[in-house]
Design a protein around this motif. Structure first.
Motif, short mmCIF file in Angstrom:
data_model
loop_
_atom_site.label_atom_id
_atom_site.label_comp_id
_atom_site.label_asym_id
_atom_site.label_seq_id
_atom_site.Cartn_x
_atom_site.Cartn_y
_atom_site.Cartn_z
N TRP A 19 0.83 -1.21 0.00
CA TRP A 19 0.00 0.00 0.00
C TRP A 19 0.86 1.26 0.00
N PRO B 259 -1.47 -1.98 -11.12
CA PRO B 259 -0.48 -2.70 -11.93
C PRO B 259 -1.04 -3.92 -12.65
N TYR B 260 -2.17 -4.43 -12.20
CA TYR B 260 -2.72 -5.64 -12.83
C TYR B 260 -3.98 -5.33 -13.64
N PRO C 274 2.64 0.66 -4.31
CA PRO C 274 1.17 0.53 -4.25
C PRO C 274 0.62 -0.42 -5.31
N GLY C 275 -0.15 -1.38 -4.85
CA GLY C 275 -0.81 -2.32 -5.77
C GLY C 275 -0.03 -3.59 -5.99
N GLU C 276 1.21 -3.64 -5.48
CA GLU C 276 2.01 -4.84 -5.71
C GLU C 276 2.78 -5.19 -4.44
N CYS C 277 2.81 -6.49 -4.13
CA CYS C 277 3.53 -6.94 -2.93
C CYS C 277 5.02 -6.74 -3.12
N ARG D 170 2.65 -12.81 -6.63
CA ARG D 170 2.23 -11.74 -7.55
C ARG D 170 1.35 -12.31 -8.66
#
Lengths: 192, 224
Positions: free
Chosen positions: A54, B220-221, A58-61, A68
């Protein structure tokens, strides 16, 4: 319609494997694409609770591993299916690991819906959540908790519909297939 | 011989609210003569020596407390894995000794009822492991504690501190958590809208501090 099945069995499991085949057949029969992720064969590190997904990327681990891919698959699916042994009324640790790696796909910000706090959506794709649980012996109490968990997940993931189905070893294979087909059909109905 | 309590911290954050609540409980029981141990589930499932200690302490404990944050509406994955393994250990013991298990579950939402499923999962674990269920405290608004020592955070959350004090007394007396403790933990200290507003403000400030404010809603996805 795209579907993804997260298979949360740890080792070969006749019941879960058969249910997975029934799910794939049901979705294919409805004209959907099916992607099955066998979590036991993937390298997925558990969520560290670091908020990096977060507040750093942001939006990706921050973990660069198969988690992922799980997150991407969840976003791309119209129907998300958790296939799991019912574990103390909840999901198996494999499903939990994968589910928590989906946390980057929600917003860190909150909103209230019907007076209750929820995370906001990061993506606005409509989706349906299904959970198919397996019990060696019928246990109504844990099945009820399982159903509550799926309902709560549906609310917090803003799913159009969230439904659980618990299968037991005593249920004949034909009946299992039938119930799964009906579940898949209801998911399609919710999306249309 | 002193009675033993094992606190299993479910959150992967070593200094988070779950650890803070467990510490408050175990410190109070230590002052009453209990032998206390605290282990993090995530460390135990990653490390063999740590697992051996968890297993040994678990089997020897008179009381076990699971203190955890809510993760995706239930228990964190590594705590779930630890419970799967512990249930298998318990299934193989010849006769279960008298043990009690209680749970403290807290979440970042203000509504305590969002923890109910996780409390039920702890209860069903106890049932499967042959351990007496003493009850579960469900606490909303974990962000108000935010890992702080309860001696300090207690001023912000007096209801939680009261619930924990009642839980300490119940554990020491060998009884189930009283309804007053469960009700005290469930008290909502702020209206939903105000808590959500404050939580969002705090998140936006943190995002700005870290230079990701403009990317906070990145996708991103996004489907192609």
């Amino acid at each position: 319609m795209n579907s993804v099945i997260l298979h949360g069995g740890r080792e070969p499991h006749a019941g879960l494997d058969a249910a997975c085949d029934h799910l794939a057949d049901a979705f294919t029969g409805l004209g959907a694409t099916v992607r099955t992720l066998r979590l036991a064969e993937m390298r997925i590190r558990p969520c560290a609770g670091c908020f990096g997904c977060w507040l750093r990327t942001p939006g990706e681990c921050v973990h660069d591993d198969d988690g992922r891919e799980v997150a991407r698959a969840l976003v791309e699916a119209d129907v998300r299916v958790f296939l799991t042994p019912v574990t103390f009324g909840g999901y198996s640790s494999l499903i939990k690991t994968a589910e928590e790696r989906g946390i980057p796909t929600i917003s860190p910000l909150f909103r209230t819906i019907a007076g209750e706090m929820h995370h906001r959506r990061r993506y606005d794709y409509p989706s349906v959540l299904l959970a198919v649980g397996w019990q060696e012996a019928a246990d109504a109490e844990s099945a009820a908790v399982f159903a509550s968990l799926v309902r709560r997940n549906g609310l917090n993931l803003h799913a159009l519909a969230a439904e659980s189905l618990v299968l037991t070893a005593a249920l004949p294979a034909a009946e299992q297939r039938e119930r799964i087909a009906a579940l898949a059909a209801r998911a399609k109905g919710a999306l249309s | 011989m002193s009675r033993q309590i094992l606190a299993v911290v479910g959150s992967p954050r070593p200094h988070g609210t779950s650890a803070s609540l467990a510490r408050y409980l175990t410190d109070a029981l230590a002052a009453r003569g209990w032998e206390t141990h605290t282990l993090q589930a995530c460390r135990a499932v990653r490390d063999e020596a740590c697992w051996a200690e968890l297993e040994q302490r678990f089997l020897a404990a008179d009381v076990i407390v699971i203190s955890t944050a809510l993760y995706a509406d239930s228990l964190p994955a590594e705590l779930t894995l630890a419970l799967e393994r512990l249930a298998a250990v318990c299934a193989s013991r010849p006769a279960a000794p008298a043990q009690r298990l209680l749970a403290i579950v807290q979440c970042g939402f203000i509504e305590s009822h969002q923890n109910d499923v996780a409390v039920d999962i702890c209860r069903l674990f106890a049932r499967q492991a042959g351990i007496d269920w003493a009850g579960g405290l469900a606490f909303g608004g974990g962000g108000m504690v935010d890992g702080a020592d309860m001696a300090a955070a207690g001023a912000r959350c007096p209801h939680l501190r009261h619930a924990l004090d009642l839980a300490v007394a119940a554990v020491d007396a060998g009884t189930d958590l009283p309804p007053e403790a469960l009700a005290a933990a469930r008290r909502r200290p702020l209206p939903v809208w105000l808590y959500a507003f404050m939580a969002n403000l705090s998140m936006l400030r943190e995002a700005r501090k870290r230079g990701v404010l403009r990317r906070l809603n990145a996708q991103p996805y996004r489907r192609r």
